[in-house]
Design a protein around this motif. Structure first.
Motif, PDB file in Angstrom:
ATOM      1  N   HIS A 167     -28.930  -4.135  19.435  1.00  0.00           N
ATOM      2  CA  HIS A 167     -29.590  -5.403  19.154  1.00  0.00           C
ATOM      3  C   HIS A 167     -28.563  -6.459  18.772  1.00  0.00           C
ATOM      4  N   GLN A 168     -28.607  -7.577  19.484  1.00  0.00           N
ATOM      5  CA  GLN A 168     -27.668  -8.667  19.253  1.00  0.00           C
ATOM      6  C   GLN A 168     -28.412  -9.960  18.955  1.00  0.00           C
ATOM      7  N   ALA A 169     -27.709 -10.893  18.316  1.00  0.00           N
ATOM      8  CA  ALA A 169     -28.290 -12.202  18.032  1.00  0.00           C
ATOM      9  C   ALA A 169     -28.693 -12.897  19.324  1.00  0.00           C
ATOM     10  N   LEU A 181     -39.969 -23.458  13.477  1.00  0.00           N
ATOM     11  CA  LEU A 181     -40.404 -22.927  12.191  1.00  0.00           C
ATOM     12  C   LEU A 181     -40.664 -24.043  11.201  1.00  0.00           C
ATOM     13  N   ASP A 182     -41.418 -23.673  10.162  1.00  0.00           N
ATOM     14  CA  ASP A 182     -41.695 -24.573   9.047  1.00  0.00           C
ATOM     15  C   ASP A 182     -40.602 -24.355   8.010  1.00  0.00           C
ATOM     16  N   ARG A 183     -39.502 -25.055   8.154  1.00  0.00           N
ATOM     17  CA  ARG A 183     -38.362 -24.847   7.258  1.00  0.00           C
ATOM     18  C   ARG A 183     -38.642 -25.484   5.896  1.00  0.00           C
ATOM     19  N   ARG A 184     -38.649 -24.622   4.873  1.00  0.00           N
ATOM     20  CA  ARG A 184     -39.065 -25.071   3.553  1.00  0.00           C
ATOM     21  C   ARG A 184     -37.905 -25.182   2.577  1.00  0.00           C
ATOM     22  N   GLY A 185     -36.719 -24.739   2.988  1.00  0.00           N
ATOM     23  CA  GLY A 185     -35.614 -24.754   2.046  1.00  0.00           C
ATOM     24  C   GLY A 185     -34.452 -25.550   2.564  1.00  0.00           C
ATOM     25  N   GLU A 196     -39.067 -16.532   3.355  1.00  0.00           N
ATOM     26  CA  GLU A 196     -39.826 -17.481   2.543  1.00  0.00           C
ATOM     27  C   GLU A 196     -39.388 -18.916   2.800  1.00  0.00           C
ATOM     28  N   SER A 197     -38.098 -19.124   3.022  1.00  0.00           N
ATOM     29  CA  SER A 197     -37.602 -20.490   3.214  1.00  0.00           C
ATOM     30  C   SER A 197     -37.950 -21.043   4.586  1.00  0.00           C
ATOM     31  N   HIS A 198     -38.405 -20.177   5.510  1.00  0.00           N
ATOM     32  CA  HIS A 198     -38.737 -20.624   6.858  1.00  0.00           C
ATOM     33  C   HIS A 198     -40.197 -20.335   7.231  1.00  0.00           C
ATOM     34  N   GLN A 240     -29.758 -15.360  10.934  1.00  0.00           N
ATOM     35  CA  GLN A 240     -29.447 -16.782  10.734  1.00  0.00           C
ATOM     36  C   GLN A 240     -29.004 -17.437  12.040  1.00  0.00           C
ATOM     37  N   ALA A 241     -28.225 -16.714  12.851  1.00  0.00           N
ATOM     38  CA  ALA A 241     -27.753 -17.274  14.120  1.00  0.00           C
ATOM     39  C   ALA A 241     -28.882 -17.466  15.118  1.00  0.00           C
ATOM     40  N   SER A 242     -29.980 -16.738  14.933  1.00  0.00           N
ATOM     41  CA  SER A 242     -31.085 -16.775  15.896  1.00  0.00           C
ATOM     42  C   SER A 242     -32.194 -17.729  15.495  1.00  0.00           C
ATOM     43  N   LEU A 243     -32.223 -18.157  14.244  1.00  0.00           N
ATOM     44  CA  LEU A 243     -33.320 -18.998  13.769  1.00  0.00           C
ATOM     45  C   LEU A 243     -33.405 -20.328  14.506  1.00  0.00           C
TER      46      LEU A 243
END
Length: 260
Positions: free
Chosen positions: A211-213, A256-260, A22-24, A248-251
Motif C-alpha cells: 500500500h502506497q500513498a 473534506l471538511d477541514r476543521r483544523g 477529527e481535524s478533517h 497526510q500525503a493523500s488527503l
C-alpha cells in the motif's frame, strides 16, 4: 464532500490517526480485530481499551474482520465452521464498538482452475453469507465483502446478488483489483457499483500488494476518485495506508471538511 475514513492497524497508531480524522471530519476503520492473536486473547479487555480511547470521537467507525486462512466457501464443513465462528466473534466486537459496517474477505482461490470449483464455491458462499447477513441485521450492522484474489468482479457480484440482503454489500480494494486482476479498476467499479458502499484506497506498484500513498504507484487516483464520486450512490473512501505520513500525503486528493 467525500465521506472518508482512515484505517488504523493498531491501538498504538490510534492517537495520531484519530487526531487527523477529527481535524478533517473523517471516520476510522479499526483493523486490529482481524488479528487472530487478538481474537484468541483477552479481546474484551482490548475492546474496552478502544472504547476508552474513542470516547467522544464524532466520526464514523467501521471494522475490518478476520481474514487470514478463513475459507467460507470451502467444501469442508469443519473449515467453514471455523470461519463462521471467527466472523460471529467480529460481529460481536463491532456491535460493542459501535461500528455499523464490518469488512470480510470471501477468499476465492483463483489457482483452482476447475470450473466446477467456482460453481460450487458460489453456491456455498451464498448459503454462508445469507445466514451471516441475517445475524448482522439483528445487530444493526452491514457486512461488506472485499475483493482479494478474485480475478473478475462478477465472482463477488454473483454471491452478493444470490444472497440479496440489504445487510450484505461490496467493498472494492483498488490495489487488489490492480494486482490480482487483469481487468481495469474502472471495470470493477462499473460491475460492483450497484452494491458498492465502501472502498479501500491506496496506490500500488501493480506487482505486489504493497500500500502506497495516492501520489505514488501506477494508479491514476484522481481519475478513479472522480469515477467513484460520479456513481449514483458514492461509496465511503477508506484510506488504507501504512502510516500517518502516507495518509497526510493523500488527503489533498479528497474533498473534506477541514476543521483544523
Amino acid at each position: 464532500m467525500d465521506r472518508a475514513l482512515i484505517s488504523c492497524e493498531r491501538l498504538s497508531d490510534l492517537p495520531v490517526l484519530q487526531a487527523i480524522a477529527e481535524s478533517h471530519g473523517m471516520g476510522l476503520e479499526l483493523q486490529e480485530f482481524a488479528d487472530p492473536n487478538i481474537l484468541d486473547g483477552d479481546w474484551r479487555a482490548h475492546v474496552a481499551r478502544y472504547r476508552k480511547a474513542l470516547a467522544g470521537f464524532p466520526g464514523e467507525l467501521t471494522l475490518h474482520g478476520a481474514f487470514l486462512d478463513l475459507f467460507s466457501g470451502s467444501p469442508d464443513r469443519q473449515v467453514v465452521a471455523i470461519a463462521r465462528e471467527r466472523y460471529r466473534q467480529n460481529l460481536t466486537i463491532a456491535a460493542e464498538l459501535g461500528a455499523h459496517v464490518i469488512n470480510f474477505h470471501a477468499n476465492y482461490l483463483p489457482l483452482i482452475d476447475d470450473p466446477r470449483y467456482l460453481t460450487g464455491w458460489i453456491e456455498r458462499q451464498i448459503a454462508f453469507w445469507h445466514t451471516l447477513a441475517q445475524e448482522a441485521g439483528t445487530l444493526g450492522e452491514m457486512i461488506v465483502l472485499e475483493n482479494m484474489w478474485e480475478p473478475d468482479p462478477s465472482i463477488l457480484r454473483r454471491v452478493l446478488e444470490g444472497v440479496h440482503s440489504p445487510h450484505l454489500r461490496a467493498c472494492l480494494d483498488v490495489g487488489h483489483a490492480r494486482v490480482y486482476s487483469k481487468l481495469p479498476v474502472e471495470v470493477w467499479i462499473d460491475s460492483l457499483s450497484p452494491l458498492l458502499i465502501l472502498t479501500h484506497l491506496h496506490n500500488t506498484k501493480g506487482t505486489e500488494d504493497i500500500h502506497q500513498a495516492f501520489n505514488e504507484g501506477v494508479l491514476d487516483m484522481p481519475t478513479l476518485l472522480d469515477k467513484l464520486r460520479a456513481l449514483p450512490r458514492p461509496p465511503m473512501f477508506c484510506l488504507e495506508l501504512p502510516d500517518a505520513a502516507s495518509v497526510q500525503a493523500s488527503l489533498q486528493y479528497l474533498c473534506l471538511d477541514r476543521r483544523g
